[in-house]
Design a protein around this motif. Structure first.
Motif, PDB file in Angstrom:
ATOM      1  N   VAL A  88       0.837  -1.197   0.000  1.00  0.00           N
ATOM      2  CA  VAL A  88       0.000   0.000   0.000  1.00  0.00           C
ATOM      3  C   VAL A  88       0.873   1.248   0.000  1.00  0.00           C
ATOM      4  CG1 VAL A  88      -1.787   1.253   1.258  1.00  0.00           C
ATOM      5  CG2 VAL A  88      -1.799  -1.264   1.233  1.00  0.00           C
ATOM      6  N   LEU A  89       0.581   2.158  -0.913  1.00  0.00           N
ATOM      7  CA  LEU A  89       1.272   3.448  -0.959  1.00  0.00           C
ATOM      8  C   LEU A  89       0.362   4.505  -0.346  1.00  0.00           C
ATOM      9  CD1 LEU A  89       3.664   5.196  -1.959  1.00  0.00           C
ATOM     10  CD2 LEU A  89       2.417   5.462  -4.116  1.00  0.00           C
ATOM     11  N   ILE A  90       0.849   5.171   0.682  1.00  0.00           N
ATOM     12  CA  ILE A  90       0.071   6.209   1.367  1.00  0.00           C
ATOM     13  C   ILE A  90       0.383   7.565   0.733  1.00  0.00           C
ATOM     14  CG2 ILE A  90      -0.178   7.426   3.572  1.00  0.00           C
ATOM     15  CD1 ILE A  90       0.333   4.684   4.939  1.00  0.00           C
ATOM     16  N   LYS A 103       2.709  17.475   9.085  1.00  0.00           N
ATOM     17  CA  LYS A 103       3.357  18.335  10.074  1.00  0.00           C
ATOM     18  C   LYS A 103       4.149  17.417  11.003  1.00  0.00           C
ATOM     19  CE  LYS A 103       2.539  22.173  13.221  1.00  0.00           C
ATOM     20  NZ  LYS A 103       1.539  23.049  13.830  1.00  0.00           N
ATOM     21  N   ALA A 104       3.474  16.825  11.987  1.00  0.00           N
ATOM     22  CA  ALA A 104       4.203  15.904  12.865  1.00  0.00           C
ATOM     23  C   ALA A 104       4.160  14.475  12.323  1.00  0.00           C
ATOM     24  CB  ALA A 104       3.607  15.949  14.268  1.00  0.00           C
ATOM     25  N   GLY A 105       3.188  14.197  11.457  1.00  0.00           N
ATOM     26  CA  GLY A 105       3.105  12.852  10.874  1.00  0.00           C
ATOM     27  C   GLY A 105       2.103  11.945  11.569  1.00  0.00           C
ATOM     28  N   GLY A 146       5.285   2.873   0.947  1.00  0.00           N
ATOM     29  CA  GLY A 146       5.853   4.210   0.968  1.00  0.00           C
ATOM     30  C   GLY A 146       4.831   5.218   1.447  1.00  0.00           C
ATOM     31  N   VAL A 147       5.326   6.389   1.817  1.00  0.00           N
ATOM     32  CA  VAL A 147       4.455   7.490   2.235  1.00  0.00           C
ATOM     33  C   VAL A 147       4.869   8.717   1.427  1.00  0.00           C
ATOM     34  CG1 VAL A 147       3.764   8.981   4.156  1.00  0.00           C
ATOM     35  CG2 VAL A 147       4.258   6.568   4.593  1.00  0.00           C
ATOM     36  N   CYS A 148       3.929   9.283   0.674  1.00  0.00           N
ATOM     37  CA  CYS A 148       4.205  10.469  -0.146  1.00  0.00           C
ATOM     38  C   CYS A 148       3.323  11.619   0.311  1.00  0.00           C
ATOM     39  CB  CYS A 148       3.853  10.216  -1.613  1.00  0.00           C
ATOM     40  SG  CYS A 148       4.820   8.934  -2.400  1.00  0.00           S
ATOM     41  N   LEU A 170       6.727  11.620  13.264  1.00  0.00           N
ATOM     42  CA  LEU A 170       6.316  10.327  13.834  1.00  0.00           C
ATOM     43  C   LEU A 170       6.512   9.189  12.836  1.00  0.00           C
ATOM     44  CD1 LEU A 170       3.056  11.612  15.550  1.00  0.00           C
ATOM     45  CD2 LEU A 170       5.128  10.832  16.717  1.00  0.00           C
ATOM     46  N   VAL A 171       6.815   9.549  11.596  1.00  0.00           N
ATOM     47  CA  VAL A 171       7.008   8.574  10.527  1.00  0.00           C
ATOM     48  C   VAL A 171       8.475   8.647  10.096  1.00  0.00           C
ATOM     49  CG1 VAL A 171       6.403   8.120   8.116  1.00  0.00           C
ATOM     50  CG2 VAL A 171       4.628   8.818   9.739  1.00  0.00           C
ATOM     51  N   ASP A 172       9.123   7.504   9.970  1.00  0.00           N
ATOM     52  CA  ASP A 172      10.561   7.511   9.649  1.00  0.00           C
ATOM     53  C   ASP A 172      10.840   7.858   8.197  1.00  0.00           C
ATOM     54  OD1 ASP A 172      11.466   6.926  12.161  1.00  0.00           O
ATOM     55  OD2 ASP A 172      11.228   4.752  11.884  1.00  0.00           O
TER      56      ASP A 172
END
Lengths: 273, 273
Positions: free
Chosen positions: B202-204, B210-212, B231-233, B245-247
């Motif tokens: 899953v791609l977010i 801001k803080a995640g 991944g997170v985009c 909060l997200v690496d």
């Protein structure tokens, strides 16, 4: 870059025009890009126009004069439209969509990129002529957003999203109360005051219409902003109630009911395809 | 239909491939459509591939073998990516965006079709290689939906939208509570249990980090569904807090602050362009 051949220029022109529907690209844009004469590009455009029309892939409009150029207008062949909407209807008919209260689970259809682009193109085509100029596409969160976005993309105009909550991150608002036709509940809709310029033509797009309360609410918001409603498009309408709160609208699918055998009765609204 | 010339076939092939990014079209599809030999279509595809790469319009991948064919993968030239993101940054800098509480009005940018397609293409390109196969794009309502939809379109995978309310029309749900990094408030997110198949990648995608906290919440939902976060985009991240909060995540724009002169300090995140 070495000078391109005609077939290479044509490939590139198609990509550039179709990537930005309803955006005018000047002849100069292409003559600079390809280092070619205007007469050459004009001939290329004649070929591009012919292919699109012959294969029902869309319409290329050429604009004469000093600021002339060309733009791509989404246009699907009747057969392709019918195929797409029949495919969506068959997808809707899957019995596992029926949920408690006889609601149909539709999110996967409404967010499926294979469907949303085609739906957006159909709506955009209907409102692409010059006598019917659209300035904005308007929808209400959440499920109609993908098809509304694709319609806005087809028309090359901004999308505006009406919210159900008054978000601080969106500045001052106009709100109206409306009765949802589906649930009978009184709800509130909010729109940012600056989202739409006065005196604009607004196309309303939503996923679903039962009684038409939500669409009517959006129409009221448009009027509050001193704008005109150019049209109302929904993917799916319920056959009942037959008398909607909105007079003129365009739907692509008619939903009848779930019958005694648990079959979902739904069919394309052929007159709009 | 009369037999088409090479330049006409090429125009049509470009249109068809680019309309459905990441969808494989077989050679047979084109040989039937154009009534041409496979060798002819193969030569056409070589030309299409060359134009796309030479002009940085995208990438055409040809697949060998019996079930072979070709697909279009969105790919923008570095210069085009930088131009797009710089244009968005200049648009963000308009002082009239500053609202009470120093929030920035961003809706018109996030819903502008001229921007959303390019943003979606940039995200899709990053996750289009075969070692990194994406099954779904996930976002949370509302403002990230248009760019998430365009990313899903670029990848040719379904979009899934996390809701803030438990809607009856979306079946049974999994929910989690999370703390929004922007407001510090405790909120709840809901996802339909059947929206995502077990064991998927899953791609977010979201508009803003801001803080995640929101992204972290979506990551938890993905794990609850026995899936993996590929991944997170996000379009825009705030420079503060620097520790999220997200690496691992990918942002295209960095937002610093509004300075003493009331100027909005924002710039492209060049390392991701």
């Amino acid at each position: 870059m070495s000078k391109l051949k005609r077939n290479e220029r044509i490939g590139a022109i198609v990509k550039i025009l179709c990537d930005s529907p309803n955006k005018v690209f000047t002849l100069n844009y292409f003559t600079n890009m390809f280092n070619s004469a205007k007469s050459t590009i004009s001939e290329d455009l004649v070929i591009v126009k012919k292919i699109m029309e012959e294969l029902s892939l869309g319409k290329v409009v050429t604009i004469a004069g000093a600021a002339g150029g060309a733009k791509f207008v989404p246009m699907m062949g009747k057969e392709d439209k019918i195929n797409l909407i029949e495919q969506i209807c068959n997808d809707i008919k899957k019995p596992e969509r029926i949920m408690p209260g006889n609601y149909l689970y539709m999110a996967d259809i409404l967010y499926n990129p294979a469907y949303t682009k085609g739906i957006g193109d159909i709506f955009a085509e209907k409102f692409s002529d010059d006598h019917n100029y659209i300035d904005y596409v308007l929808t209400v969160e959440t499920k109609g957003i993908p098809i509304a976005m694709m319609t806005a993309r087809g028309l090359n105009v901004p999308l505006v999203i009406v919210r159900h909550e008054n978000k601080v991150t969106e500045g001052s608002k106009i709100s109206i109360n409306y009765i949802s036709g589906s649930t009978g509940n009184l709800s509130t809709m909010y729109i940012s005051k600056n989202a739409i310029k006065k005196d604009s033509n607004v196309l309303i797009v939503d996923d679903f219409m039962k009684a038409g309360g939500t669409a009517k609410g959006m129409m009221q918001l448009v009027k509050e902003l001193d704008c005109r409603v150019a049209g109302v498009c929904v993917l799916l309408e319920t056959v009942t109630p037959s008398k909607k709160l909105v007079d003129a609208y365009l739907s692509l699918i008619k939903y009848e009911d779930i019958d005694d055998q648990g079959e979902i009765i739904v069919h394309p609204n052929y007159e709009n395809l």
